[in-house]
Design an enzyme around this catalytic site. Sequence first.
Site, short mmCIF file in Angstrom:
data_model
loop_
_atom_site.label_atom_id
_atom_site.label_comp_id
_atom_site.label_asym_id
_atom_site.label_seq_id
_atom_site.Cartn_x
_atom_site.Cartn_y
_atom_site.Cartn_z
N HIS A 67 -1.49 35.11 -121.66
CA HIS A 67 -1.30 33.95 -122.55
C HIS A 67 -2.06 34.18 -123.85
CE1 HIS A 67 0.11 31.85 -118.90
NE2 HIS A 67 0.75 31.05 -119.74
N LYS A 83 -5.64 29.51 -125.24
CA LYS A 83 -5.56 28.81 -123.94
C LYS A 83 -6.96 28.56 -123.38
CE LYS A 83 -3.04 28.79 -119.56
NZ LYS A 83 -2.77 27.35 -119.71
N1 LIG Z 1 3.84 22.81 -117.82
C1 LIG Z 1 4.23 23.60 -118.84
O1 LIG Z 1 5.40 24.07 -118.88
C2 LIG Z 1 3.28 23.94 -119.92
C3 LIG Z 1 2.02 23.47 -119.87
N2 LIG Z 1 1.17 23.69 -120.92
C4 LIG Z 1 -0.12 23.04 -120.81
O2 LIG Z 1 -0.09 21.91 -121.70
C5 LIG Z 1 -1.39 21.67 -122.19
C6 LIG Z 1 -1.34 21.59 -123.71
O3 LIG Z 1 -1.02 22.85 -124.23
P1 LIG Z 1 -0.97 23.07 -125.82
O4 LIG Z 1 0.01 22.15 -126.43
O5 LIG Z 1 -0.83 24.52 -126.01
O6 LIG Z 1 -2.46 22.63 -126.22
P2 LIG Z 1 -3.01 22.13 -127.63
O7 LIG Z 1 -4.50 22.21 -127.52
O8 LIG Z 1 -2.32 22.82 -128.72
O9 LIG Z 1 -2.56 20.62 -127.67
C7 LIG Z 1 -3.17 19.61 -126.92
C8 LIG Z 1 -3.20 18.37 -127.80
O10 LIG Z 1 -3.69 17.27 -127.04
C9 LIG Z 1 -4.60 16.59 -127.88
N3 LIG Z 1 -5.51 15.72 -127.16
C10 LIG Z 1 -6.81 15.92 -126.84
N4 LIG Z 1 -7.31 14.83 -126.23
C11 LIG Z 1 -6.31 13.91 -126.18
C12 LIG Z 1 -6.22 12.57 -125.69
N5 LIG Z 1 -7.26 11.96 -125.11
N6 LIG Z 1 -5.03 11.91 -125.81
C13 LIG Z 1 -3.98 12.52 -126.38
N7 LIG Z 1 -4.02 13.77 -126.87
C14 LIG Z 1 -5.16 14.46 -126.76
C15 LIG Z 1 -5.29 17.71 -128.64
O11 LIG Z 1 -6.00 17.25 -129.77
P3 LIG Z 1 -7.17 18.21 -130.37
O12 LIG Z 1 -6.48 19.39 -130.93
O13 LIG Z 1 -7.85 17.39 -131.40
O14 LIG Z 1 -8.05 18.54 -129.19
C16 LIG Z 1 -4.09 18.54 -129.03
O15 LIG Z 1 -3.45 18.02 -130.16
C17 LIG Z 1 -2.26 22.79 -121.62
O16 LIG Z 1 -2.90 22.30 -120.46
C18 LIG Z 1 -1.27 23.87 -121.24
O17 LIG Z 1 -1.73 24.71 -120.23
C19 LIG Z 1 1.53 24.39 -122.01
C20 LIG Z 1 2.78 24.91 -122.11
C21 LIG Z 1 3.73 24.77 -121.04
O1 LIG Z 2 -1.13 27.14 -122.12
C1 LIG Z 2 0.03 27.63 -122.16
O2 LIG Z 2 0.50 28.16 -123.17
C2 LIG Z 2 0.83 27.56 -120.93
N1 LIG Z 2 0.33 26.96 -119.90
C3 LIG Z 2 0.97 26.73 -118.66
C4 LIG Z 2 0.14 27.27 -117.51
O3 LIG Z 2 -1.10 27.22 -117.56
O4 LIG Z 2 0.72 27.71 -116.52
C5 LIG Z 2 2.41 27.13 -118.65
C6 LIG Z 2 2.81 28.22 -119.57
O5 LIG Z 2 2.60 29.43 -118.95
C7 LIG Z 2 2.19 28.13 -120.94
#
Ligand SMILES: NC(=O)C1=CN([C@@H]2O[C@H](COP(=O)(O)OP(=O)(O)OC[C@H]3O[C@@H](n4cnc5c(N)ncnc54)[C@H](OP(=O)(O)O)[C@@H]3O)[C@@H](O)[C@H]2O)C=CC1
Ligand SMILES: O=C(O)C1=N[C@H](C(=O)O)C[C@H](O)C1
Length: 253
Positions: free
Chosen positions: A143, A147
């Site tokens: 990743h 992350k």
């Molecule tokens: N299930 C799936 O298919 C996937 C899961 N994921 C997971 O999704 C999550 C997010 O990933 P990603 O978008 O890359 O992460 P990012 O860090 O880019 O985005 C997370 C966002 O959430 C915000 N945030 C923090 N605290 C809060 C709160 N209390 N309420 C609302 N928003 C908040 C952050 O703000 P700030 O930047 O200010 O902290 C940021 O804007 C991770 O856990 C990742 O592993 C990711 C991709 C695919």
């Molecule tokens: O943080 C990410 O980018 C992703 N997180 C998820 C995970 O922890 O499995 C899913 C995906 O692989 C992308």
Amino acid sequence: MGRRVVALATADEAFQVIAAIDHQQHPLLGQDSGGLAGCDLNEVPLSADWPAECDAAIDFSLPDAVGSAVANCLESKTPLVIATTGLSDETQAAIAEAVKQISIVWAPSMSLAVNLTMKLAEQAAAALKNVPGGVDIEIIERHHRYKVDAPSGTALKFGELIADQLDGETKHVHGREGETGQRSLNEIGYHAVRVGDNTGEHTIVYGMLGETMELRVASSNRDCYASGALAAARWIQGRPPALYSMFDVLGLS
Ligand SMILES: NC(=O)C1=CN([C@@H]2O[C@H](COP(=O)(O)OP(=O)(O)OC[C@H]3O[C@@H](n4cnc5c(N)ncnc54)[C@H](OP(=O)(O)O)[C@@H]3O)[C@@H](O)[C@H]2O)C=CC1
Ligand SMILES: O=C(O)C1=N[C@H](C(=O)O)C[C@H](O)C1
């Protein structure tokens, strides 16, 4: 991920974005979420406030933020899709309690290809577990450098599903260093690689004496996760309160 969900939902007539939520201190609060997502302005400002009602909510946030998403959806009886990984035991308990009242889809990967590979990984484990000489199963995930959790939620899910197919107790081993001794047959190894802007890649290695098999699934951008989450938000409409997975959404259960 929030930006890609807004962009794909905006481009799809089946959806209307009515809120885009971040935390109270976020520096971009008040800005148009369509503009932030790089698509047409949608007059939905980034906000810390949850709407009084909506058809479904999608959470891609941080582990500590998921509890508040669950609480807000409980209050408004909104179906919720949780994609965030690395959840604490406390948050998982809150989800287990919430599904008595609302429907929740929770999955570490929203991608169709990843979920299908999970099914293949289960099948491979069941078929290979009694191979003469035994099989060593290792999970390698790659990743992006940003992350914050390791190994990925997806890698842990692969391990859990594979362990369920094996006989006896499985040891989950995270990386190896020093005088580890010989590898035992009852372990699954996890290796988390963090490199550049990699959008997610998982390889399951089945190492035997004489041959090796690998299952690999890799994304080239993050839209597979955003579109999967939107599909889950549509699928969850009208479902009775329960905890659902992407296997349910994709008909892979
Ligand atoms: N299930 C799936 O298919 C996937 C899961 N994921 C997971 O999704 C999550 C997010 O990933 P990603 O978008 O890359 O992460 P990012 O860090 O880019 O985005 C997370 C966002 O959430 C915000 N945030 C923090 N605290 C809060 C709160 N209390 N309420 C609302 N928003 C908040 C952050 O703000 P700030 O930047 O200010 O902290 C940021 O804007 C991770 O856990 C990742 O592993 C990711 C991709 C695919
Ligand atoms: O943080 C990410 O980018 C992703 N997180 C998820 C995970 O922890 O499995 C899913 C995906 O692989 C992308």
